[in-house]
Design a protein around this motif. Structure first.
Motif, PDB file in Angstrom:
ATOM      1  N   LYS A  97       0.825  -1.210   0.000  1.00  0.00           N
ATOM      2  CA  LYS A  97       0.000   0.000   0.000  1.00  0.00           C
ATOM      3  C   LYS A  97       0.857   1.257   0.000  1.00  0.00           C
ATOM      4  N   VAL A  98       2.025   1.182   0.628  1.00  0.00           N
ATOM      5  CA  VAL A  98       2.955   2.303   0.623  1.00  0.00           C
ATOM      6  C   VAL A  98       3.511   2.517  -0.787  1.00  0.00           C
ATOM      7  N   VAL A  99       3.891   1.427  -1.438  1.00  0.00           N
ATOM      8  CA  VAL A  99       4.416   1.527  -2.801  1.00  0.00           C
ATOM      9  C   VAL A  99       3.365   2.124  -3.738  1.00  0.00           C
ATOM     10  N   GLU A 100       2.125   1.705  -3.577  1.00  0.00           N
ATOM     11  CA  GLU A 100       1.040   2.242  -4.402  1.00  0.00           C
ATOM     12  C   GLU A 100       0.845   3.734  -4.140  1.00  0.00           C
ATOM     13  N   ALA A 101       0.903   4.139  -2.885  1.00  0.00           N
ATOM     14  CA  ALA A 101       0.723   5.549  -2.543  1.00  0.00           C
ATOM     15  C   ALA A 101       1.844   6.407  -3.126  1.00  0.00           C
ATOM     16  N   ILE A 102       3.078   5.887  -3.077  1.00  0.00           N
ATOM     17  CA  ILE A 102       4.218   6.618  -3.638  1.00  0.00           C
ATOM     18  C   ILE A 102       4.036   6.803  -5.138  1.00  0.00           C
ATOM     19  N   THR A 103       3.593   5.758  -5.809  1.00  0.00           N
ATOM     20  CA  THR A 103       3.374   5.827  -7.255  1.00  0.00           C
ATOM     21  C   THR A 103       2.325   6.882  -7.600  1.00  0.00           C
ATOM     22  N   GLU A 121      -2.833  14.111  11.400  1.00  0.00           N
ATOM     23  CA  GLU A 121      -4.091  13.589  11.935  1.00  0.00           C
ATOM     24  C   GLU A 121      -4.038  12.072  12.099  1.00  0.00           C
ATOM     25  N   ARG A 122      -3.443  11.377  11.127  1.00  0.00           N
ATOM     26  CA  ARG A 122      -3.331   9.916  11.218  1.00  0.00           C
ATOM     27  C   ARG A 122      -2.436   9.507  12.390  1.00  0.00           C
ATOM     28  N   LEU A 123      -1.359  10.258  12.602  1.00  0.00           N
ATOM     29  CA  LEU A 123      -0.480   9.964  13.731  1.00  0.00           C
ATOM     30  C   LEU A 123      -1.181  10.228  15.058  1.00  0.00           C
ATOM     31  N   ALA A 124      -2.044  11.234  15.088  1.00  0.00           N
ATOM     32  CA  ALA A 124      -2.810  11.502  16.302  1.00  0.00           C
ATOM     33  C   ALA A 124      -3.717  10.322  16.637  1.00  0.00           C
ATOM     34  N   THR A 125      -4.378   9.787  15.623  1.00  0.00           N
ATOM     35  CA  THR A 125      -5.233   8.610  15.831  1.00  0.00           C
ATOM     36  C   THR A 125      -4.404   7.417  16.285  1.00  0.00           C
ATOM     37  N   TYR A 126      -3.247   7.228  15.676  1.00  0.00           N
ATOM     38  CA  TYR A 126      -2.390   6.082  15.995  1.00  0.00           C
ATOM     39  C   TYR A 126      -1.831   6.168  17.416  1.00  0.00           C
ATOM     40  N   THR A 127      -1.425   7.367  17.845  1.00  0.00           N
ATOM     41  CA  THR A 127      -0.748   7.514  19.136  1.00  0.00           C
ATOM     42  C   THR A 127      -1.700   7.815  20.295  1.00  0.00           C
ATOM     43  N   GLY A 128      -2.897   8.301  19.980  1.00  0.00           N
ATOM     44  CA  GLY A 128      -3.804   8.730  21.037  1.00  0.00           C
ATOM     45  C   GLY A 128      -3.557  10.153  21.490  1.00  0.00           C
ATOM     46  N   ALA A 129      -2.608  10.836  20.872  1.00  0.00           N
ATOM     47  CA  ALA A 129      -2.349  12.245  21.173  1.00  0.00           C
ATOM     48  C   ALA A 129      -3.261  13.119  20.310  1.00  0.00           C
ATOM     49  N   VAL A 168       6.150  12.935  -0.904  1.00  0.00           N
ATOM     50  CA  VAL A 168       6.165  11.477  -1.061  1.00  0.00           C
ATOM     51  C   VAL A 168       6.180  10.797   0.307  1.00  0.00           C
ATOM     52  N   ALA A 169       6.984  11.317   1.217  1.00  0.00           N
ATOM     53  CA  ALA A 169       7.062  10.743   2.556  1.00  0.00           C
ATOM     54  C   ALA A 169       5.727  10.860   3.287  1.00  0.00           C
ATOM     55  N   ILE A 170       5.065  11.980   3.147  1.00  0.00           N
ATOM     56  CA  ILE A 170       3.767  12.163   3.808  1.00  0.00           C
ATOM     57  C   ILE A 170       2.767  11.122   3.317  1.00  0.00           C
ATOM     58  N   SER A 171       2.682  10.946   2.008  1.00  0.00           N
ATOM     59  CA  SER A 171       1.741   9.967   1.448  1.00  0.00           C
ATOM     60  C   SER A 171       2.100   8.548   1.873  1.00  0.00           C
ATOM     61  N   ALA A 172       3.405   8.243   1.875  1.00  0.00           N
ATOM     62  CA  ALA A 172       3.847   6.913   2.294  1.00  0.00           C
ATOM     63  C   ALA A 172       3.525   6.668   3.764  1.00  0.00           C
ATOM     64  N   GLY A 173       3.720   7.681   4.599  1.00  0.00           N
ATOM     65  CA  GLY A 173       3.427   7.538   6.021  1.00  0.00           C
ATOM     66  C   GLY A 173       1.953   7.283   6.281  1.00  0.00           C
ATOM     67  N   ILE A 174       1.092   7.986   5.564  1.00  0.00           N
ATOM     68  CA  ILE A 174      -0.356   7.785   5.714  1.00  0.00           C
ATOM     69  C   ILE A 174      -0.724   6.358   5.333  1.00  0.00           C
ATOM     70  N   ALA A 175      -0.179   5.885   4.216  1.00  0.00           N
ATOM     71  CA  ALA A 175      -0.479   4.524   3.752  1.00  0.00           C
ATOM     72  C   ALA A 175       0.049   3.473   4.727  1.00  0.00           C
ATOM     73  N   ALA A 176       1.241   3.699   5.270  1.00  0.00           N
ATOM     74  CA  ALA A 176       1.825   2.737   6.211  1.00  0.00           C
ATOM     75  C   ALA A 176       0.985   2.615   7.473  1.00  0.00           C
ATOM     76  N   LEU A 177       0.484   3.726   7.959  1.00  0.00           N
ATOM     77  CA  LEU A 177      -0.337   3.707   9.171  1.00  0.00           C
ATOM     78  C   LEU A 177      -1.675   3.005   8.950  1.00  0.00           C
ATOM     79  N   LYS A 178      -2.107   2.963   7.696  1.00  0.00           N
ATOM     80  CA  LYS A 178      -3.364   2.272   7.385  1.00  0.00           C
ATOM     81  C   LYS A 178      -3.198   0.756   7.337  1.00  0.00           C
TER      82      LYS A 178
END
Length: 366
Positions: free
Chosen positions: A47-53, A72-80, A252-262
């Motif tokens: 999913k990360v590779v797809e998001a980067i593409t 926002e995704r990191l907030a959901t993941y961490t509870g912060a 690219v990093a932002i999109s990859a990070g969002i996909a990785a967290l999913k």
């Protein structure tokens, strides 16, 4: 006007002139067994590779300010809350940013050693003064020794937890004791949180002088994209963002990070592979006569002293076989008998063990 190089050198900040030059280092080809950087040995989620593409076609536009949806995704993941989060170009970038905000030239940064070299490198870059405090024999924190070193000019204390390169974990109650006894910013680096599942990020409002660092490099397999983040009191985050670059993380990093967290299932599956391999590698290294320290991370600190061999000897012999581990011999807080190896794939771990057999045989027969 013509300037000579001596004059030009005098224009460089003294804190930069005192640093060693960086070198490219030995070349590692595609066949190399790369266990020296603590990287995840598995590729990122599909999913990360797809998001980067997908995002590649929009790289003519700047990324979102403050990380956009990734925050926002990191907030959901961490509870912060999103306001308690700052995103950076890897946690190394955030380590330096914290010093930029809180440490003026000549002021001190407290460092229990052995620990992550970037802490004192960033301190020196920014003109601060690193102050080393030896850890206990089992690499725990000597709280009394740390407190005794806190001076009026001490502005930041860095604690990696689990620690790098020793891989051990400091208990929550010990960290709370430190927070209660020191009068400076306390940065707890939880880069390996996903492997140990231990955190004090829930205390950032109770202790406004606490900053917790995290990363998507290790467990998420995004080391090459450089995504780090910090969790802190909202006022601290505000000051850090004031001093940060406008776009510290690329699109690219932002999109990859969002996909990785999913794709948490993919992350967890890779973590389980590492955790399954780690005890097998620990035992095999012990069987070779080496001492392996307990680990709460994806790497192992190995002591070569039982073989009466300096670590640099074995590390060099492994490099000659295209196997790469990190030599920590004679680094601050350590003697000359330590190297660190990541836990790789089963095949990589077997290659390391066979390589060590050869290296030990060659070294002991000289």
């Amino acid at each position: 006007m013509t300037l000579n190089l001596d004059t030009l050198e005098q224009w460089v900040s003294p804190s930069i002139r005192s640093l060693a030059s960086k070198t490219v280092g030995p070349h590692k080809d595609d066949q190399a067994i790369r266990l020296d950087k603590g990287e995840l040995p598995y590729p990122p989620s599909p999913k990360v590779v797809e998001a980067i593409t997908q995002v590649a076609t929009t790289c003519n536009r700047y990324p979102a300010v403050l990380g956009g949806v990734l925050r926002e995704r990191l907030a959901t993941y961490t509870g912060a809350s999103p306001e308690q989060l700052i995103i950076s170009n890897g946690s190394d970038d955030l380590i330096e940013l914290i010093i930029k905000v809180f440490v003026q030239p000549g002021q001190q940064v407290l460092l229990p050693v052995p620990s992550f070299f970037v802490y004192w490198h960033a301190t020196q870059v920014m003109g601060g003064v690193p102050v080393f405090v030896q850890r206990t024999p089992d690499f725990g924190l000597d709280v009394d020794a740390l407190v005794a070193k806190v001076a009026p000019d001490t502005k930041v204390l860095y604690i990696a937890n689990p620690n790098n390169p020793t891989a051990n974990l400091v208990a929550r109650e010990t960290l709370v004791e430190v927070l209660n006894r020191v009068n400076c910013m306390v940065v707890v680096d939880e880069c390996y949180f996903e492997l140990c599942q231990t955190t004090i990020a829930d205390l950032v409002d109770t202790y406004p002088h606490l900053i917790v660092l995290r990363s998507l490099s290790k467990s998420f397999g995004l080391a090459g994209l450089r995504i780090g983040y910090g969790i802190a009191n909202t006022q601290v985050v505000d000051y850090l963002y004031r001093a940060a670059q406008l776009f510290p993380v690329n699109k690219v990093a932002i999109s990859a990070g969002i996909a990785a967290l999913k794709d948490q299932a993919y992350v967890e599956a890779n973590i389980q592979k590492i955790l399954a391999e780690k005890p097998r590698l620990q035992q095999a290294l012990t069987d070779l006569g080496l001492k392996v320290h307990p680990s709460e991370t994806n790497f192992l600190l190995v002591d070569t002293q039982p073989l009466n061999l300096q670590s640099k000897v074995l590390v060099k012999a492994l490099q000659e076989q295209n196997i790469w581990v990190a030599d920590f011999g004679s680094k601050p807080g350590l003697g000359d008998h330590y190297f660190r190896t990541a836990v790789g794939t089963p095949a990589e771990n077997q290659a390391l063990l066979k390589g060590l057999e050869v290296a030990i045989s060659q070294s002991t027969s000289v």
